[in-house]
Design an enzyme around this catalytic site. Sequence first.
Site, mmCIF file in Angstrom:
data_model
loop_
_atom_site.group_PDB
_atom_site.id
_atom_site.type_symbol
_atom_site.label_atom_id
_atom_site.label_comp_id
_atom_site.label_asym_id
_atom_site.label_seq_id
_atom_site.Cartn_x
_atom_site.Cartn_y
_atom_site.Cartn_z
ATOM 1 N N LYS A 81 0.837 -1.203 0.000
ATOM 2 C CA LYS A 81 0.000 0.000 0.000
ATOM 3 C C LYS A 81 0.870 1.251 0.000
ATOM 4 O O LYS A 81 1.900 1.305 0.681
ATOM 5 C CB LYS A 81 -0.911 -0.031 1.233
ATOM 6 C CG LYS A 81 -1.886 1.126 1.346
ATOM 7 C CD LYS A 81 -2.743 0.953 2.594
ATOM 8 C CE LYS A 81 -3.682 2.111 2.820
ATOM 9 N NZ LYS A 81 -4.494 1.924 4.059
ATOM 10 N N SER A 157 -9.253 2.333 3.615
ATOM 11 C CA SER A 157 -8.386 3.030 2.688
ATOM 12 C C SER A 157 -7.456 2.093 1.905
ATOM 13 O O SER A 157 -6.723 2.535 1.034
ATOM 14 C CB SER A 157 -7.532 4.057 3.447
ATOM 15 O OG SER A 157 -6.674 3.407 4.374
ATOM 16 N N SER A 181 -9.255 0.117 7.848
ATOM 17 C CA SER A 181 -8.795 0.237 6.469
ATOM 18 C C SER A 181 -8.359 -1.061 5.813
ATOM 19 O O SER A 181 -8.193 -1.108 4.591
ATOM 20 C CB SER A 181 -7.639 1.242 6.386
ATOM 21 O OG SER A 181 -8.112 2.542 6.607
#
Length: 466
Positions: A81, A157, A181
Site C-alpha cells: 500500500k 483506505s 482500512s
Amino acid sequence: MTEELAFKSAQSLSRSFRSGELSPIEVVENLFSRIEMLEPILNAFCVLDRDAAMTAARASEKRWAAGRPLSPLDGIPVSVKDIILTKGWPTLRGSLTIDPDQAWDVDGPAVARLREAGAVIFGKTTTPEFASKPVTNSALTGITRNPWNPALTPGGSSGGAAAAVASGLGPLALATDAGGSIRIPASLCGVFGHKPSGGRVPMFPPTPYASLAGFGPITRTAGDAAMMLSVISRPDPRDFCSLPYDPVTYEVELERADLSALRIAYSPTLGYANVDAEVEGVVRKAVGSLKDAGARVDEIDKVMNSPIELLERLKRGFADYAFRHLGPEKLAMIDPQIAAEIEAARGADLAEHFDAEMERAELHRQMAEFHQTYDILLSPAISAQAFPAELDAPEGSGRYGWIPFTSPFNLTRQPAASIPCGFSATGMPIGMQIVGPQFADKTVLQAARLFEKILPWAEFRPGFGK
C-alpha cells in the site's frame, strides 16, 4: 495468461516452487499479463515495476532450484500500500502535497522483512489521501473500483490492495488499518483481511496515529495471511512500541484449533450500530452455519456504548499534531473534506485529548473483561452494502456512519479480521468480523481457518458467487 494460475494461493505457489512444477518467473509473467488486462478497469495500482519484479523472480528461481529458498514466501508476489515506505519507489500517500523527487532509500519494517524472505515486491496499491477515508479515491490517482462490480467502491483506505487480491493481481497485499482500512475493503471485495494486535507488526516512521494503526495482510485465504504474518511480525529496532517478538509460525498453528472449544459471542449491532437488513441477514445465516457445524455461540445484544465520538475526539488531537505544518497553499491541494477536518482540528485541546485517552483505557478494560467469557466476538464487518465508486459514503449515512464496527478495535488494539461470509442479492460479497483478545492473533487466525472450512470463500471470484 491463465486465470487458474492467477488465483493460486501463496501456499500453493510455494509448494509448486518447491516441487519444480512452477517457477516464480512464470508467476510474475502471468501476473503482469493480467494486470495489463484489468488495471485499466480497476485502477488498483499507483506504481508497477515489472523489471524489478522479474529480477527478483529470477533470483528466487535460482534459490528454489538450488534447494535454498529464503522462506516459504520466496518468489511470491506481494503488493504494498502506498502509505508504507518502499525503497526505490516514491511513497506519496495518495497526496499531491508530497514531492516525488526525493530520496526513497528506506524500506519500512514489514517491507524489509518481506524482501529478506525473498518475496517479489512488484507494485504499490492505491489509497485515498493520507489513508484517511474509508473509500479509495484521490486527486493523485483517481477512483479505484470494485472487481465484483466496477461501478461500485472497493472501500478503503486499502481499497487498491483488496481490489488487486480479489481480482487475482497477486495473492498477498501489505496494507494498513487505523480504523478499519484493512477490514472495510476486505469485506466489500470478498477477501480476507487481518488487522493484527497493536504492535504486532513493527512500524516506521513514527506517526501520531501509531497507537491506532496496524500493518497487516489482505489475502484470499487465512493460511496465506498467517504465512505473511509470520514474516512481517519479525522484529525491527526502529519501532520502540512494538511487541516483544513471538516466534510463532502462524500457518502451522492454524490447524491446532477445535471449533467446539471456542467460546463465541455474536453481536449484530455491538449495542449501537444501525445495520442494513440484508447485511445482518447474511451474517446471521453464516453464524447459523457455524452453529450447525458444532460451534457454541451466544448472541449478545450490547457489547459496548458507541465509541465513535471518543474516536473523533482522539483523532482531532492526532490530526492537529500530524498536519500542523501544512499552510494554506498545501491545504488547497488536499481533498476538500480532509482539508476541512484538518482545519477543524486546529488548536485541539490537550486536556480533551487525554480525557479521550482515559476513556479509551476504560474501553480496553471492558473488552478485556468481556474476553474472560468469550474467546472471540463476531459481528458484521460493515453496516452497509457497496455503493457507487464516485461517492464517499452511502446516500444518507454520513461519511463514517456505515463503518461502526471496525474502529472500536483500533482503540483497544485488539486483533480483528474480516472474512467473506456470503453474498447480497445483487451478488456483492459481505464480510463478517472476527475479534480476539489483545495479542491473540493466533486465535483470530485459527477461528478464520475453521470458518473457511465451513464457509469456503476462496473458490468464489468476481463474476461468480450468485
